[in-house]
Design a protein around this motif. Structure first.
Motif, PDB file in Angstrom:
ATOM      1  N   THR A  74       6.481   5.118  -2.241  1.00 35.35           N
ATOM      2  CA  THR A  74       6.973   6.484  -2.436  1.00 35.35           C
ATOM      3  C   THR A  74       6.463   7.133  -3.704  1.00 35.35           C
ATOM      4  O   THR A  74       6.763   8.306  -3.947  1.00 35.35           O
ATOM      5  CB  THR A  74       8.513   6.481  -2.469  1.00 35.35           C
ATOM      6  N   GLU A  75       5.718   6.403  -4.528  1.00 38.33           N
ATOM      7  CA  GLU A  75       5.228   6.950  -5.789  1.00 38.33           C
ATOM      8  C   GLU A  75       3.714   7.095  -5.730  1.00 38.33           C
ATOM      9  O   GLU A  75       2.998   6.187  -5.294  1.00 38.33           O
ATOM     10  CB  GLU A  75       5.624   6.039  -6.954  1.00 38.33           C
ATOM     11  N   GLU A  76       3.234   8.251  -6.164  1.00 38.72           N
ATOM     12  CA  GLU A  76       1.797   8.517  -6.128  1.00 38.72           C
ATOM     13  C   GLU A  76       1.076   7.713  -7.202  1.00 38.72           C
ATOM     14  O   GLU A  76       1.636   7.393  -8.248  1.00 38.72           O
ATOM     15  CB  GLU A  76       1.537  10.009  -6.331  1.00 38.72           C
ATOM     16  N   GLY A  77      -0.201   7.389  -6.929  1.00 36.90           N
ATOM     17  CA  GLY A  77      -1.004   6.652  -7.876  1.00 36.90           C
ATOM     18  C   GLY A  77      -2.171   5.980  -7.198  1.00 36.90           C
ATOM     19  O   GLY A  77      -2.537   6.312  -6.059  1.00 36.90           O
ATOM     20  N   THR A  78      -2.780   5.015  -7.868  1.00 38.40           N
ATOM     21  CA  THR A  78      -3.935   4.295  -7.336  1.00 38.40           C
ATOM     22  C   THR A  78      -3.506   3.348  -6.222  1.00 38.40           C
ATOM     23  O   THR A  78      -2.670   2.466  -6.454  1.00 38.40           O
ATOM     24  CB  THR A  78      -4.615   3.493  -8.454  1.00 38.40           C
ATOM     25  N   GLY A  84      -0.007   0.232   7.516  1.00 38.57           N
ATOM     26  CA  GLY A  84      -0.069   1.318   8.480  1.00 38.57           C
ATOM     27  C   GLY A  84      -0.437   2.622   7.779  1.00 38.57           C
ATOM     28  O   GLY A  84      -1.394   2.679   6.995  1.00 38.57           O
ATOM     29  N   PRO A  85       0.357   3.670   8.001  1.00 38.59           N
ATOM     30  CA  PRO A  85       0.054   4.942   7.323  1.00 38.59           C
ATOM     31  C   PRO A  85       0.549   4.996   5.875  1.00 38.59           C
ATOM     32  O   PRO A  85       0.260   5.948   5.153  1.00 38.59           O
ATOM     33  CB  PRO A  85       0.812   5.968   8.181  1.00 38.59           C
ATOM     34  N   LEU A  86       1.252   3.978   5.419  1.00 40.90           N
ATOM     35  CA  LEU A  86       1.803   3.958   4.064  1.00 40.90           C
ATOM     36  C   LEU A  86       0.889   3.187   3.123  1.00 40.90           C
ATOM     37  O   LEU A  86       0.314   2.160   3.503  1.00 40.90           O
ATOM     38  CB  LEU A  86       3.200   3.329   4.066  1.00 40.90           C
ATOM     39  N   ALA A  87       0.773   3.688   1.902  1.00 45.65           N
ATOM     40  CA  ALA A  87      -0.059   3.039   0.883  1.00 45.65           C
ATOM     41  C   ALA A  87       0.784   2.785  -0.357  1.00 45.65           C
ATOM     42  O   ALA A  87       1.476   3.689  -0.847  1.00 45.65           O
ATOM     43  CB  ALA A  87      -1.263   3.910   0.534  1.00 45.65           C
ATOM     44  N   ALA A  88       0.729   1.566  -0.860  1.00 46.58           N
ATOM     45  CA  ALA A  88       1.454   1.198  -2.077  1.00 46.58           C
ATOM     46  C   ALA A  88       0.563   1.457  -3.280  1.00 46.58           C
ATOM     47  O   ALA A  88      -0.608   1.080  -3.291  1.00 46.58           O
ATOM     48  CB  ALA A  88       1.859  -0.268  -2.031  1.00 46.58           C
ATOM     49  N   SER A  89       1.122   2.107  -4.293  1.00 44.78           N
ATOM     50  CA  SER A  89       0.355   2.459  -5.486  1.00 44.78           C
ATOM     51  C   SER A  89       0.608   1.444  -6.594  1.00 44.78           C
ATOM     52  O   SER A  89       1.663   0.792  -6.642  1.00 44.78           O
ATOM     53  CB  SER A  89       0.740   3.854  -5.964  1.00 44.78           C
ATOM     54  N   ALA A  90      -0.379   1.312  -7.481  1.00 48.45           N
ATOM     55  CA  ALA A  90      -0.230   0.417  -8.628  1.00 48.45           C
ATOM     56  C   ALA A  90       0.889   0.894  -9.538  1.00 48.45           C
ATOM     57  O   ALA A  90       1.673   0.084 -10.058  1.00 48.45           O
ATOM     58  CB  ALA A  90      -1.549   0.332  -9.386  1.00 48.45           C
ATOM     59  N   GLN A  91       0.977   2.223  -9.741  1.00 49.78           N
ATOM     60  CA  GLN A  91       2.047   2.767 -10.584  1.00 49.78           C
ATOM     61  C   GLN A  91       3.416   2.487  -9.976  1.00 49.78           C
ATOM     62  O   GLN A  91       4.383   2.192 -10.690  1.00 49.78           O
ATOM     63  CB  GLN A  91       1.848   4.271 -10.775  1.00 49.78           C
ATOM     64  N   GLY A  92       3.510   2.572  -8.648  1.00 47.85           N
ATOM     65  CA  GLY A  92       4.776   2.278  -7.989  1.00 47.85           C
ATOM     66  C   GLY A  92       5.175   0.828  -8.118  1.00 47.85           C
ATOM     67  O   GLY A  92       6.348   0.501  -8.318  1.00 47.85           O
ATOM     68  N   LEU A  93       4.190  -0.079  -8.041  1.00 49.62           N
ATOM     69  CA  LEU A  93       4.484  -1.499  -8.213  1.00 49.62           C
ATOM     70  C   LEU A  93       4.977  -1.797  -9.624  1.00 49.62           C
ATOM     71  O   LEU A  93       5.932  -2.561  -9.822  1.00 49.62           O
ATOM     72  CB  LEU A  93       3.236  -2.325  -7.903  1.00 49.62           C
TER      73      LEU A  93
END
Length: 240
Positions: A74-78, A84-93
């Motif tokens: 849910t957080e934007e970033g790298t 699927g259609p969801l992407a996990a960001s480094a900033q979110g992790l």
């Protein structure tokens, strides 16, 4: 070591717990937050954390796990990986790890400092800190009778199961749970009226009797200074 660091005076322990939780909530470095969590885990293991308190910590960790799983998506970033259609960001992790460390550390600190306190002793400590009498009375009575209401709910649920009830996602299940909750509310109201009558018969005048607390000794002040000093030093080091 635990007796030296943790004040035996409950008033100082409450204030120290408040300072520690505030300091933990303001941390911004994942490395420092993880280090503090590791130190608290070692301290809890050395002090022999009770099994009941450890089970409560697992309840907190369930919510933390849900946060760690959902926040990176849910957080934007790298982007790091996709599902699927969801992407996990480094900033979110990183943000999820920081929040997980801070929440776990705060819960563990509260359990180590205050988890084993009885409601009456906690109420006496709050009264000694000049907390309003109505709030103290509300806390002590709620903690005292929540266990009784929980036991009544368990008996009601067991009675439903003895009559063939099985929880499903249908109207009958929700209606049955509605009846159970309504019964608990009615019985809680009746119990509250009986408790009030019993307290009035015993001369209750709006104030609960609290035992006089002794003045803190030098060891209590030393433990309080160590806890608050470490909390403030951790926060200052995080900002440096």
């Amino acid at each position: 070591m635990a007796r030296l660091v943790v004040p035996q005076d409950l008033r100082l322990r409450l204030v120290a717990a408040f300072v520690v939780v505030i300091a933990l909530s303001q941390l911004q470095s994942l490395t420092l937050a993880a280090t503090v969590l590791g130190v608290l885990v070692l301290f809890a293991l050395a002090g022999g954390l009770e099994a009941g308190l450890a089970r409560r910590l697992w309840h907190v960790e369930g919510l933390v796990a849900l946060l760690v799983v959902t926040l990176p998506f849910t957080e934007e970033g790298t982007p790091v990986f996709s599902f699927g259609p969801l992407a996990a960001s480094a900033q979110g992790l990183i943000h999820a790890g920081l929040l997980a460390c801070k929440i776990t550390a705060a819960a563990l600190a509260l359990m180590v400092l205050l988890g084993a306190l009885e409601p009456a002793r906690l109420g006496a400590a709050l009264h000694g800190l000049r907390v309003p009498e109505k709030l103290v009375r509300l806390l002590v009575i709620c903690v005292r009778y929540l266990a009784i209401l929980r036991a009544e709910a368990r008996r009601g649920h067991e009675a439903m199961r003895a009559r063939g009830f099985r929880a499903r996602s249908n109207r009958h299940t929700w209606r049955s749970y509605g009846y159970l909750i309504a019964m608990l509310l009615v019985r809680a109201l009746e119990r509250a009226q009986r408790v009030e009558d019993a307290m009035l018969c015993r001369g209750f005048n709006g104030r609960l009797p609290h035992a006089d607390l002794k003045r803190p000794c030098a060891r209590d002040w030393l433990g309080f200074a160590l806890l608050t000093g470490l909390a403030v030093a951790t926060l200052v080091g995080d900002r440096a």
